[in-house]
Design a protein around this motif. Structure first.
Motif, PDB file in Angstrom:
ATOM      1  N   THR A 102       0.831  -1.207   0.000  1.00 30.05           N
ATOM      2  CA  THR A 102       0.000   0.000   0.000  1.00 30.05           C
ATOM      3  C   THR A 102       0.863   1.253   0.000  1.00 30.05           C
ATOM      4  N   ILE A 103       1.911   1.245   0.807  1.00 31.60           N
ATOM      5  CA  ILE A 103       2.818   2.402   0.864  1.00 31.60           C
ATOM      6  C   ILE A 103       3.523   2.599  -0.471  1.00 31.60           C
ATOM      7  N   ASP A 104       3.936   1.496  -1.115  1.00 32.57           N
ATOM      8  CA  ASP A 104       4.590   1.604  -2.424  1.00 32.57           C
ATOM      9  C   ASP A 104       3.673   2.276  -3.444  1.00 32.57           C
ATOM     10  N   VAL A 105       2.408   1.866  -3.458  1.00 30.45           N
ATOM     11  CA  VAL A 105       1.437   2.469  -4.380  1.00 30.45           C
ATOM     12  C   VAL A 105       1.308   3.960  -4.100  1.00 30.45           C
ATOM     13  N   ALA A 106       1.191   4.318  -2.824  1.00 30.93           N
ATOM     14  CA  ALA A 106       1.035   5.727  -2.462  1.00 30.93           C
ATOM     15  C   ALA A 106       2.266   6.544  -2.864  1.00 30.93           C
ATOM     16  N   ILE A 107       3.462   6.002  -2.640  1.00 28.99           N
ATOM     17  CA  ILE A 107       4.693   6.735  -2.964  1.00 28.99           C
ATOM     18  C   ILE A 107       4.799   6.976  -4.466  1.00 28.99           C
ATOM     19  N   VAL A 108       4.470   5.960  -5.270  1.00 32.60           N
ATOM     20  CA  VAL A 108       4.566   6.129  -6.722  1.00 32.60           C
ATOM     21  C   VAL A 108       3.547   7.158  -7.204  1.00 32.60           C
ATOM     22  N   LEU A 109       2.346   7.145  -6.651  1.00 28.38           N
ATOM     23  CA  LEU A 109       1.343   8.138  -7.046  1.00 28.38           C
ATOM     24  C   LEU A 109       1.792   9.553  -6.654  1.00 28.38           C
ATOM     25  N   ILE A 110       2.364   9.690  -5.464  1.00 29.01           N
ATOM     26  CA  ILE A 110       2.854  10.997  -5.031  1.00 29.01           C
ATOM     27  C   ILE A 110       4.018  11.447  -5.912  1.00 29.01           C
ATOM     28  N   ALA A 111       4.903  10.490  -6.247  1.00 30.70           N
ATOM     29  CA  ALA A 111       6.021  10.818  -7.132  1.00 30.70           C
ATOM     30  C   ALA A 111       5.514  11.301  -8.488  1.00 30.70           C
ATOM     31  N   GLY A 112       4.485  10.643  -9.013  1.00 30.74           N
ATOM     32  CA  GLY A 112       3.907  11.084 -10.278  1.00 30.74           C
ATOM     33  C   GLY A 112       3.280  12.459 -10.179  1.00 30.74           C
ATOM     34  N   TRP A 113       2.662  12.740  -9.050  1.00 28.34           N
ATOM     35  CA  TRP A 113       2.032  14.044  -8.834  1.00 28.34           C
ATOM     36  C   TRP A 113       3.052  15.178  -8.981  1.00 28.34           C
ATOM     37  N   PHE A 114       4.268  14.965  -8.449  1.00 28.39           N
ATOM     38  CA  PHE A 114       5.285  16.016  -8.467  1.00 28.39           C
ATOM     39  C   PHE A 114       6.235  15.917  -9.668  1.00 28.39           C
ATOM     40  N   LEU A 115       6.613  14.698 -10.066  1.00 27.77           N
ATOM     41  CA  LEU A 115       7.598  14.540 -11.130  1.00 27.77           C
ATOM     42  C   LEU A 115       7.062  14.967 -12.488  1.00 27.77           C
ATOM     43  N   GLY A 116       5.812  14.628 -12.775  1.00 31.81           N
ATOM     44  CA  GLY A 116       5.243  14.954 -14.074  1.00 31.81           C
ATOM     45  C   GLY A 116       5.341  16.433 -14.413  1.00 31.81           C
ATOM     46  N   PRO A 117       4.783  17.307 -13.566  1.00 29.13           N
ATOM     47  CA  PRO A 117       4.875  18.742 -13.854  1.00 29.13           C
ATOM     48  C   PRO A 117       6.314  19.243 -13.930  1.00 29.13           C
ATOM     49  N   SER A 118       7.234  18.644 -13.147  1.00 31.87           N
ATOM     50  CA  SER A 118       8.629  19.072 -13.213  1.00 31.87           C
ATOM     51  C   SER A 118       9.258  18.728 -14.554  1.00 31.87           C
ATOM     52  N   LEU A 119       8.705  17.737 -15.252  1.00 30.04           N
ATOM     53  CA  LEU A 119       9.177  17.376 -16.591  1.00 30.04           C
ATOM     54  C   LEU A 119       8.412  18.111 -17.691  1.00 30.04           C
ATOM     55  N   GLY A 120       7.475  18.944 -17.287  1.00 31.52           N
ATOM     56  CA  GLY A 120       6.675  19.655 -18.273  1.00 31.52           C
ATOM     57  C   GLY A 120       5.462  18.879 -18.740  1.00 31.52           C
ATOM     58  N   ILE A 121       5.035  17.884 -17.953  1.00 30.08           N
ATOM     59  CA  ILE A 121       3.870  17.060 -18.286  1.00 30.08           C
ATOM     60  C   ILE A 121       2.684  17.518 -17.441  1.00 30.08           C
ATOM     61  N   ARG A 122       1.525  17.620 -18.038  1.00 30.44           N
ATOM     62  CA  ARG A 122       0.329  17.992 -17.284  1.00 30.44           C
ATOM     63  C   ARG A 122       0.099  17.025 -16.136  1.00 30.44           C
ATOM     64  N   ARG A 123      -0.355  17.578 -15.016  1.00 31.41           N
ATOM     65  CA  ARG A 123      -0.546  16.742 -13.831  1.00 31.41           C
ATOM     66  C   ARG A 123      -1.550  15.616 -14.093  1.00 31.41           C
ATOM     67  N   GLU A 124      -2.569  15.887 -14.894  1.00 31.01           N
ATOM     68  CA  GLU A 124      -3.555  14.848 -15.181  1.00 31.01           C
ATOM     69  C   GLU A 124      -2.908  13.639 -15.858  1.00 31.01           C
ATOM     70  N   LEU A 125      -2.080  13.904 -16.863  1.00 29.09           N
ATOM     71  CA  LEU A 125      -1.408  12.815 -17.562  1.00 29.09           C
ATOM     72  C   LEU A 125      -0.388  12.131 -16.666  1.00 29.09           C
ATOM     73  N   SER A 126       0.299  12.896 -15.837  1.00 31.16           N
ATOM     74  CA  SER A 126       1.293  12.277 -14.951  1.00 31.16           C
ATOM     75  C   SER A 126       0.624  11.365 -13.933  1.00 31.16           C
ATOM     76  N   LEU A 127      -0.600  11.696 -13.514  1.00 34.90           N
ATOM     77  CA  LEU A 127      -1.330  10.821 -12.589  1.00 34.90           C
ATOM     78  C   LEU A 127      -1.788   9.540 -13.286  1.00 34.90           C
ATOM     79  N   VAL A 128      -2.209   9.656 -14.527  1.00 32.56           N
ATOM     80  CA  VAL A 128      -2.572   8.457 -15.295  1.00 32.56           C
ATOM     81  C   VAL A 128      -1.362   7.542 -15.439  1.00 32.56           C
ATOM     82  N   ALA A 129      -0.206   8.122 -15.753  1.00 32.13           N
ATOM     83  CA  ALA A 129       1.015   7.332 -15.885  1.00 32.13           C
ATOM     84  C   ALA A 129       1.402   6.697 -14.546  1.00 32.13           C
ATOM     85  N   ALA A 130       1.315   7.471 -13.468  1.00 34.64           N
ATOM     86  CA  ALA A 130       1.677   6.952 -12.154  1.00 34.64           C
ATOM     87  C   ALA A 130       0.746   5.815 -11.730  1.00 34.64           C
ATOM     88  N   ALA A 131      -0.542   5.956 -12.023  1.00 39.62           N
ATOM     89  CA  ALA A 131      -1.492   4.891 -11.674  1.00 39.62           C
ATOM     90  C   ALA A 131      -1.199   3.621 -12.448  1.00 39.62           C
TER      91      ALA A 131
END
Length: 337
Positions: A102-131
């Motif tokens: 459960t913690i691993d899933v949460a960490i990857v989703l949180i990482a996607g929340w922050f990493l995506g926009p830092s790469l210039g990716i919309r947060r919505e798409l980064s969340l889809v990728a993280a999921a």
């Protein structure tokens, strides 16, 4: 007997959808057969749809059914995924395993929340990728897309994300068992690693049983626990996306109908009210629905839109996959035997 106007409308709507649905289902059937020889049915479904659309765009008579398949059939496939979850999942895994996954899933989703926009990716798409990385590949990507994505490019982004994560998952299925042997992991630890780090359910199961039956059993249960986290993750993200706009006097967004269907399916299966034979049928049916939806999306995408997807989302998927591998290895190498 005269039909009421509502019934006539539903009948006409069904007739309009049938040609496109039949086309998408036929492509999905061909993709499923191709996947028996090599590769992923999801990737084949998308590739076949893209290829047909490149040769000739489907006539207008097919468009209503294609649209229905791309949206509603995808939601049906995600809802049916709930029938794969049973109480046996929690009975095999101990509390520490459940907490770690459960913690691993949460960490990857949180990482996607922050990493995506830092790469210039919309947060919505980064969340889809993280999921897709954190939970269950194509199914999770489809579910999250239904919740967070509203733009015109949503179909392209979902299709490319699903195609990319399916390919990454296929490679993981082949490579990760060697990591299990190299790290000297036993059946329990090896199964948790494989089920906790490979994206697609089928790939995680296949990788586990390629090691031995005990590892396969544990990999299946670990993977299904991640699948069970789909509904809580979707609900949590929908609340996060609502943000500070949602005051105590403003109602927060309700879960979509397909997500409610997923939870109901989980509850019915866990209650023992569903015959095992039905649960066995729903697994391939859920997958077929998703492949049908991917075929429909492929039929609507021009090749230039695929090229516009870019390399940054691929980098994000690979980075998130590396994070998940690291988290899984850290846990299983320190897990009490």
């Amino acid at each position: 007997m005269l039909l009421r106007s509502g019934e006539i409308g539903e009948s006409n709507g069904l007739r309009k959808d049938l040609p496109g649905l039949a086309l998408c289902a036929s492509i999905a059937w061909g993709a499923t057969v191709a996947a028996m020889l090599a590769g992923s049915a999801v990737v084949w479904g998308l590739a076949f749809g893209l290829s047909l659309a490149a040769i000739r765009s489907p006539p207008a008579i097919f468009q209503p059914g294609i649209s229905f398949a791309a949206k509603q059939v995808m939601r049906i496939g995600v809802a049916l995924l709930g029938f794969q979850i049973s109480l046996a999942t929690l009975q095999v895994l101990d509390l520490a395993d459940v907490a770690a996954l459960t913690i691993d899933v949460a960490i990857v989703l949180i990482a996607g929340w922050f990493l995506g926009p830092s790469l210039g990716i919309r947060r919505e798409l980064s969340l889809v990728a993280a999921a897709s990385v954190a939970i269950c590949g194509a199914s999770a990507a489809a579910a999250f897309a239904c919740i967070v994505m509203r733009e015109d490019s949503a179909n392209r982004d979902v299709a490319c994300t699903i195609g990319a994560v399916s390919i990454i998952s296929s490679l993981a299925m082949l490579v990760y068992p060697f990591l299990v042997h190299g790290a000297g992991l036993g059946p329990a630890a090896g199964g948790i690693f494989l089920g906790g780090s490979i994206h697609e359910v089928a790939h995680a199961v296949a990788a586990g049983y390629s090691v031995n039956s005990e590892t396969g059993d544990m990999a299946t249960m670990a993977k299904l626990l991640r699948v069970a986290l789909l509904a809580p993750a979707c609900i949590a993200v929908s609340f996060m996306m609502a943000g500070p706009r949602a005051s105590p006097r403003v109602s927060l967004p309700l879960p979509p109908v397909f997500l409610i269907g997923f939870v109901v399916a989980v509850c019915l299966n866990a209650s023992g009210l569903i015959p095992p034979q039905l649960a066995q049928i729903t697994a391939p049916l859920s997958r077929f629905c998703l492949v049908t939806a991917m075929a429909a999306i492929g039929l609507t995408l021009p090749w230039k839109s695929i090229r516009a997807f870019g390399i940054k989302p691929i980098i994000l998927l690979l980075t998130l996959s590396a994070i998940l591998i690291g988290l899984s290895l850290i846990y299983v190498t320190h897990r009490p035997v």
